[in-house]
Design an enzyme around this catalytic site. Structure first.
Site, PDB file in Angstrom:
ATOM      1  N   TYR A   1       1.050  -0.686  -0.249  1.00 47.93           N
ATOM      2  CA  TYR A   1      -0.059   0.078   0.262  1.00 47.93           C
ATOM      3  C   TYR A   1       0.607   1.198  -0.396  1.00 47.93           C
ATOM      4  O   TYR A   1       1.695   0.812   0.586  1.00 47.93           O
ATOM      5  CB  TYR A   1      -0.807   0.150   1.012  1.00 47.93           C
ATOM      6  CG  TYR A   1      -1.588   1.299   1.142  1.00 47.93           C
ATOM      7  CD1 TYR A   1      -3.280   1.161   0.722  1.00 47.93           C
ATOM      8  CD2 TYR A   1      -0.955   2.626   1.518  1.00 47.93           C
ATOM      9  CE1 TYR A   1      -3.404   2.519   1.237  1.00 47.93           C
ATOM     10  CE2 TYR A   1      -2.098   3.692   2.016  1.00 47.93           C
ATOM     11  CZ  TYR A   1      -2.926   3.204   1.865  1.00 47.93           C
ATOM     12  OH  TYR A   1      -3.475   4.806   1.514  1.00 47.93           O
TER      13      TYR A   1
ATOM     14  N   GLU B   1      -3.960   7.309  -3.878  1.00 51.21           N
ATOM     15  CA  GLU B   1      -3.111   5.887  -2.830  1.00 51.21           C
ATOM     16  C   GLU B   1      -3.534   4.783  -4.205  1.00 51.21           C
ATOM     17  O   GLU B   1      -4.222   4.895  -4.911  1.00 51.21           O
ATOM     18  CB  GLU B   1      -5.139   6.070  -2.242  1.00 51.21           C
ATOM     19  CG  GLU B   1      -4.360   5.159  -1.202  1.00 51.21           C
ATOM     20  CD  GLU B   1      -6.356   4.473  -0.462  1.00 51.21           C
ATOM     21  OE1 GLU B   1      -5.926   5.207   0.728  1.00 51.21           O
ATOM     22  OE2 GLU B   1      -6.915   4.284  -1.265  1.00 51.21           O
TER      23      GLU B   1
END
Ligand code: GDP
Ligand code: MN
Length: 382
Positions: free
Chosen positions: A101, A189
């Site tokens: 991530y 993101e």
């Protein structure tokens, strides 16, 4: 402005980030044509403004044309988190050795950018933050200093990402930071950012929120208007040039001025009800604006009563009254209207309304009284 995944990936690609080749389609024949050009296997991905598409069945691998057609047909029209799928991204499938991530956002209280990196990607990151906070490496970046190679390298180490891929990860993070800052984003993101079996880094998902106030610097951002996730009420209101925000309640609210409109939402809550919307008709409440506002609220099936709260300043009471009367001739109202009219020439305005008063058009003496009456009517109607 929230971008769809494919828009986010195009945005990332402009900053040199490694995204997989792919294109969007809104029917299965188009999806198959794209897949045949890319070569199999591919992944067919629902394009909606919410995450969790994988779990909802909105991400499907396909090894041949039949599977692409089948996946596309099952995904188009699907409802994911209240969003209906209108197009799919057909993308070259990637092989995954690890899912990470990576993201940047603003930390306003720290007056810094916040970078978040984790070796536990591919899953809901909020869940990881709760169950395994040590798996998340945060870094606060001074916007003047930016993110340099040494900073990125120690961040990658802190997140315990694959050492062998460190050089490429550092490069990707610096490019992602570049996209975030130069692209005037509020949030970028990548979940998952993957490592392939041969040690390459790839962007497999993209979530991007751009700062709408930066549009003067980015004329191209206008292209995102058409795909913004607005509810139908907001689309209708904005098409009429109204300042409107959809809410969850049953009392439709119209006021002149943003401050008064916000206070009106508050007094409705204070009176025990809840507003169906925020709507500011602005200073020059002419007939067309008032009729447009009443139309938008009238079309909201949740609305049970309407509270029009006007304090005349520049706008005169007669103009408001005329606006409402003309609007009532144009729009057949489903819900009763409570009107509070004060300020400049309020007496004249009220006098004009007088002969039209009924169960469907009620005058209130004050703002709290008007809110209370509207809440009562909304309750009685439901
Ligand atoms: P989200 O569920 O809305 O976050 O959608 P993602 O784009 O993140 O996809 C969900 C999951 O599908 C990813 O975490 C991957 O595990 C998987 N996935 C997506 N694209 C690919 C791909 O190209 N290859 C493989 N093997 N898995 C993929
Ligand atoms: Mn994802």
């Amino acid at each position: 402005m929230d971008l769809l995944e494919y828009q986010g990936k195009q945005f990332f690609a402009r900053f040199g980030l490694p995204v997989s080749p792919g294109l969007v389609a809104d029917r299965s024949s188009g999806a198959v044509a794209i897949a045949e050009r890319l070569g199999f296997p591919v992944v067919v991905k629902a394009q909606v403004h919410v995450g969790g598409r994988g779990k909802a069945g909105g991400i499907r691998p396909a090894r041949n044309a039949e599977e692409v057609a089948e996946a596309t047909e099952s995904i188009l029209g699907m409802d994911i988190g209240g969003h209906s799928v209108k197009c799919v991204l057909v993308e070259e499938a990637a092989e995954i050795a690890a899912e990470y991530y990576a993201g940047f956002t603003l930390d306003r209280s720290a007056r810094r950018y916040l970078g978040i990196l984790s070796a536990r990607g591919g899953v809901d990151i909020e869940g990881v933050a709760e169950s395994d906070p040590d798996a998340i490496a945060k870094t606060w970046i001074d916007p003047v200093e930016g993110l340099d190679e040494a900073g990125a390298r120690s961040w990658v180490r802190a997140a315990r990402l694959d050492e062998g891929a460190a050089d490429e990860l550092v490069e990707v993070l610096i490019k992602l930071y570049g996209a975030f800052v130069e692209g005037d984003a509020d949030l970028v993101e990548i979940n998952p950012l993957i490592l392939t079996p041969d040690g390459r880094v790839r962007v497999l998902d993209a979530k991007v929120t751009l700062d709408g106030n930066s549009r003067f610097r980015h004329p191209g951002y206008g292209e995102y208007d058409a795909t913004q996730p607005r509810d139908v009420r907001e689309r209708a209101a904005h098409a009429r040039g109204l300042q409107y925000v959809g809410l969850e309640g049953t009392v439709g609210v119209i006021a002149n001025g943003a401050g008064l409109a916000m206070s009106t939402v508050d007094v409705v809550a204070q009176a025990g009800g809840s507003a169906a919307n925020f709507l500011d008709i602005g200073g020059g409440a002419d007939v067309d604006t008032m009729a447009g506002a009443l139309e938008v609220i009238n079309n909201d099936p949740a609305v049970r009563a309407i509270f029009i709260n006007i304090f005349g300043g520049i706008v005169k009471g007669e103009v408001v009254a005329q606006g409402i009367l003309d609007a009532l001739d144009r729009v057949e109202m489903r819900s009763p209207i409570v009107l509070r009219l004060d300020g400049t020439n309020a007496t004249e305005g009220r006098a004009m309304i007088e002969s039209r008063l009924s169960d469907m058009l009620i005058l209130a003496d004050s703002m709290p009284a008007g809110a209370a009456r509207a809440v009562e009517l909304a309750g009685a109607a439901s």
